[in-house]
Design a protein around this motif. Structure first.
Motif, PDB file in Angstrom:
ATOM      1  N   GLY A 196       0.802  -1.221   0.000  1.00  0.00           N
ATOM      2  CA  GLY A 196       0.000   0.000   0.000  1.00  0.00           C
ATOM      3  C   GLY A 196       0.832   1.267   0.000  1.00  0.00           C
ATOM      4  N   VAL A 197       2.126   1.168   0.321  1.00  0.00           N
ATOM      5  CA  VAL A 197       3.039   2.305   0.230  1.00  0.00           C
ATOM      6  C   VAL A 197       4.239   1.879  -0.610  1.00  0.00           C
ATOM      7  N   GLY A 198       4.971   2.859  -1.127  1.00  0.00           N
ATOM      8  CA  GLY A 198       6.087   2.577  -1.998  1.00  0.00           C
ATOM      9  C   GLY A 198       7.418   2.768  -1.318  1.00  0.00           C
ATOM     10  N   ASP A 199       8.449   2.234  -1.939  1.00  0.00           N
ATOM     11  CA  ASP A 199       9.808   2.381  -1.429  1.00  0.00           C
ATOM     12  C   ASP A 199      10.166   3.861  -1.381  1.00  0.00           C
ATOM     13  N   GLY A 200      10.617   4.329  -0.209  1.00  0.00           N
ATOM     14  CA  GLY A 200      11.026   5.723  -0.056  1.00  0.00           C
ATOM     15  C   GLY A 200       9.935   6.635   0.447  1.00  0.00           C
ATOM     16  N   ASP A 201       8.676   6.196   0.502  1.00  0.00           N
ATOM     17  CA  ASP A 201       7.604   7.040   1.041  1.00  0.00           C
ATOM     18  C   ASP A 201       7.895   7.368   2.495  1.00  0.00           C
ATOM     19  N   GLN A 202       7.659   8.659   2.858  1.00  0.00           N
ATOM     20  CA  GLN A 202       7.843   9.070   4.251  1.00  0.00           C
ATOM     21  C   GLN A 202       6.563   8.796   5.028  1.00  0.00           C
ATOM     22  N   VAL A 203       6.730   8.145   6.154  1.00  0.00           N
ATOM     23  CA  VAL A 203       5.603   7.705   6.966  1.00  0.00           C
ATOM     24  C   VAL A 203       5.850   8.142   8.401  1.00  0.00           C
ATOM     25  N   VAL A 204       4.814   8.633   9.056  1.00  0.00           N
ATOM     26  CA  VAL A 204       4.921   9.042  10.455  1.00  0.00           C
ATOM     27  C   VAL A 204       5.088   7.799  11.314  1.00  0.00           C
ATOM     28  N   VAL A 205       6.125   7.828  12.171  1.00  0.00           N
ATOM     29  CA  VAL A 205       6.392   6.667  13.015  1.00  0.00           C
ATOM     30  C   VAL A 205       6.166   6.976  14.490  1.00  0.00           C
ATOM     31  N   GLU A 206       6.258   8.251  14.888  1.00  0.00           N
ATOM     32  CA  GLU A 206       5.980   8.658  16.258  1.00  0.00           C
ATOM     33  C   GLU A 206       5.143   9.930  16.236  1.00  0.00           C
ATOM     34  N   GLY A 207       4.211  10.011  17.186  1.00  0.00           N
ATOM     35  CA  GLY A 207       3.313  11.152  17.238  1.00  0.00           C
ATOM     36  C   GLY A 207       2.105  11.000  16.333  1.00  0.00           C
ATOM     37  N   ASN A 208       1.787   9.765  15.920  1.00  0.00           N
ATOM     38  CA  ASN A 208       0.703   9.563  14.954  1.00  0.00           C
ATOM     39  C   ASN A 208      -0.646   9.255  15.598  1.00  0.00           C
ATOM     40  N   GLN A 209      -0.679   9.179  16.917  1.00  0.00           N
ATOM     41  CA  GLN A 209      -1.925   8.749  17.555  1.00  0.00           C
ATOM     42  C   GLN A 209      -3.040   9.780  17.468  1.00  0.00           C
ATOM     43  N   ASN A 210      -2.701  11.071  17.492  1.00  0.00           N
ATOM     44  CA  ASN A 210      -3.731  12.120  17.515  1.00  0.00           C
ATOM     45  C   ASN A 210      -3.824  12.896  16.213  1.00  0.00           C
ATOM     46  N   LEU A 211      -3.260  12.367  15.142  1.00  0.00           N
ATOM     47  CA  LEU A 211      -3.321  13.065  13.860  1.00  0.00           C
ATOM     48  C   LEU A 211      -4.658  12.820  13.173  1.00  0.00           C
ATOM     49  N   ARG A 212      -4.939  13.675  12.222  1.00  0.00           N
ATOM     50  CA  ARG A 212      -6.111  13.526  11.376  1.00  0.00           C
ATOM     51  C   ARG A 212      -5.667  13.647   9.923  1.00  0.00           C
TER      52      ARG A 212
END
Length: 375
Positions: free
Chosen positions: A342-358
């Motif tokens: 579902g994501v590609g090589d090199g995509d930036q993904v949130v790893v910390e602080g993602n619990q309260n995002l929208r």
């Protein structure tokens, strides 16, 4: 009209407050509300790696063979020739039943067979003499036929007597109950002197094969294609964890012919050598299945993958410093990596602080300047 002094004073106070508030917002007083800061997050880049397809599963150990030993005749249990929990060999004597009545029955059938044999021999001699005399006219042809019929009747009786002897021997053999295979004995359900019945629902004892032993476990259906492809290439390996943590190599020998629609899993069986009986039937088993390699799979830290009402997703960071909720499929957790699609090589993904995002939230990336801030 006269103006009340108190009312005039109150009006002046209100007017002064309005003027002060207006001045405060116009002049940008020190207490003016500031825009809310974007949440601080840490990001990582999705990586494409070549990983072995390793699937961890849980199951139970089961015997490859199990035999319930029952009596085939009704008799008194005369002797038990082993102790509960013993390892026994195929053909080893386990139980002896009382055989007195069956021995007597065998002797009766033998005596009857001897009697019939004597009668048959006498009838055969009579038939032989009759054949000599029929030519001289001393006996008629009908009398000769009677002698021949008597011989045939006695021959049939002799065969019947022999069959009764064989049946009596079989019944007598059932008084000695031997182990049908190598195995470990369980708990006894009868003791010396007990009357055992043919066809009892409870076995006298159960034998379980310990070496080799099998493990039954379930495989999620999304791994079926990889498993079948690896089996075709001869790359399937399976291991089970023994007490103490040691992993034992085995052989996958059974894949069920359908997926359970209720659980979405497939039943498998693997056999393992168990010479020291470290693996025990019925015990929990942690099984590790290796099904070849999976080239170029996308991996993320497990904490980057969240679960919502519609399934798993991640927050992917865009160039505008806004995050977008991206649906992913979590294939497995392996070597502290979440293997996803579902994501590609090199995509930036949130790893910390993602619990309260929208979805669409603007964020501030840790160790990077905030939007609108000073570089």
């Amino acid at each position: 009209m006269a103006i009340n002094g108190k009312a005039l004073a109150a009006g002046l106070v209100v007017l002064a407050a309005v003027v002060a508030v207006g001045f405060y917002y116009k002049g940008g007083g020190k207490g003016a509300a500031k825009p809310k800061a974007a949440p601080l997050v840490s990001v990582t880049r999705a990586q494409a790696l070549d990983l072995p397809v390793r699937i961890d599963s849980q199951g139970h150990l089961v015997p490859l063979k199990q035999v319930d030993v029952r009596a085939q005749i009704s008799a008194r249990l005369r002797a038990i020739h082993f102790r509960e929990g013993d390892d026994v060999r195929a053909g080893q004597l386990l139980f002896t039943l009382d055989d007195a009545e069956l021995e007597a029955q065998l002797e009766r059938t033998r005596a009857q067979a001897t009697q019939v044999k004597a009668q048959l021999e006498d009838a055969q001699r009579a038939l032989s003499r009759g054949r000599e005399l029929v030519g001289t006219g001393y006996i008629s042809s009908s009398a000769l036929d009677t002698l021949a019929a008597n011989v045939k009747t006695l021959e049939a009786q002799r065969r019947g007597a022999q069959a009764e002897i064989d049946a009596a021997r079989v019944q007598l053999a059932h008084t000695r109950i031997v182990a049908p295979m190598d195995g470990k004995t369980g708990a006894l359900a009868a003791y010396e002197g007990s009357l055992v019945q043919a066809g009892d629902s409870t076995p006298l004892v159960s034998l379980l094969q310990f070496d080799p032993i099998a493990a039954e476990f379930a495989l999620p259906e999304q791994h079926l294609d990889a498993l079948l492809a690896a089996r075709e290439r001869g790359q399937v390996q399976v291991r089970v964890q023994a007490p103490g943590g040691k992993m034992l190599d085995g052989e996958l020998f059974f894949i069920d012919n359908r997926v359970n629609p209720a659980t979405g899993t497939l039943q498998l069986k693997a056999r393992f050598p168990n010479p020291g009986h470290a693996l025990w039937p019925g015990a929990y088993a942690r099984v590790e299945l290796l099904a070849g390699s999976d080239p170029g799979v996308i991996v993320l830290p497990p904490q980057a993958v969240l679960e919502g009402p519609d399934g798993h997703f991640v927050y992917r960071l865009g160039d505008d410093r806004k995050v977008r909720a991206q649906a992913v499929t979590l294939l497995r957790i392996q070597e502290q990596n979440a293997v996803v699609t579902g994501v590609g090589d090199g995509d930036q993904v949130v790893v910390e602080g993602n619990q309260n995002l929208r979805d669409g939230s603007e964020v501030q990336v840790a160790d990077a300047p905030a939007a609108g801030g000073t570089p």
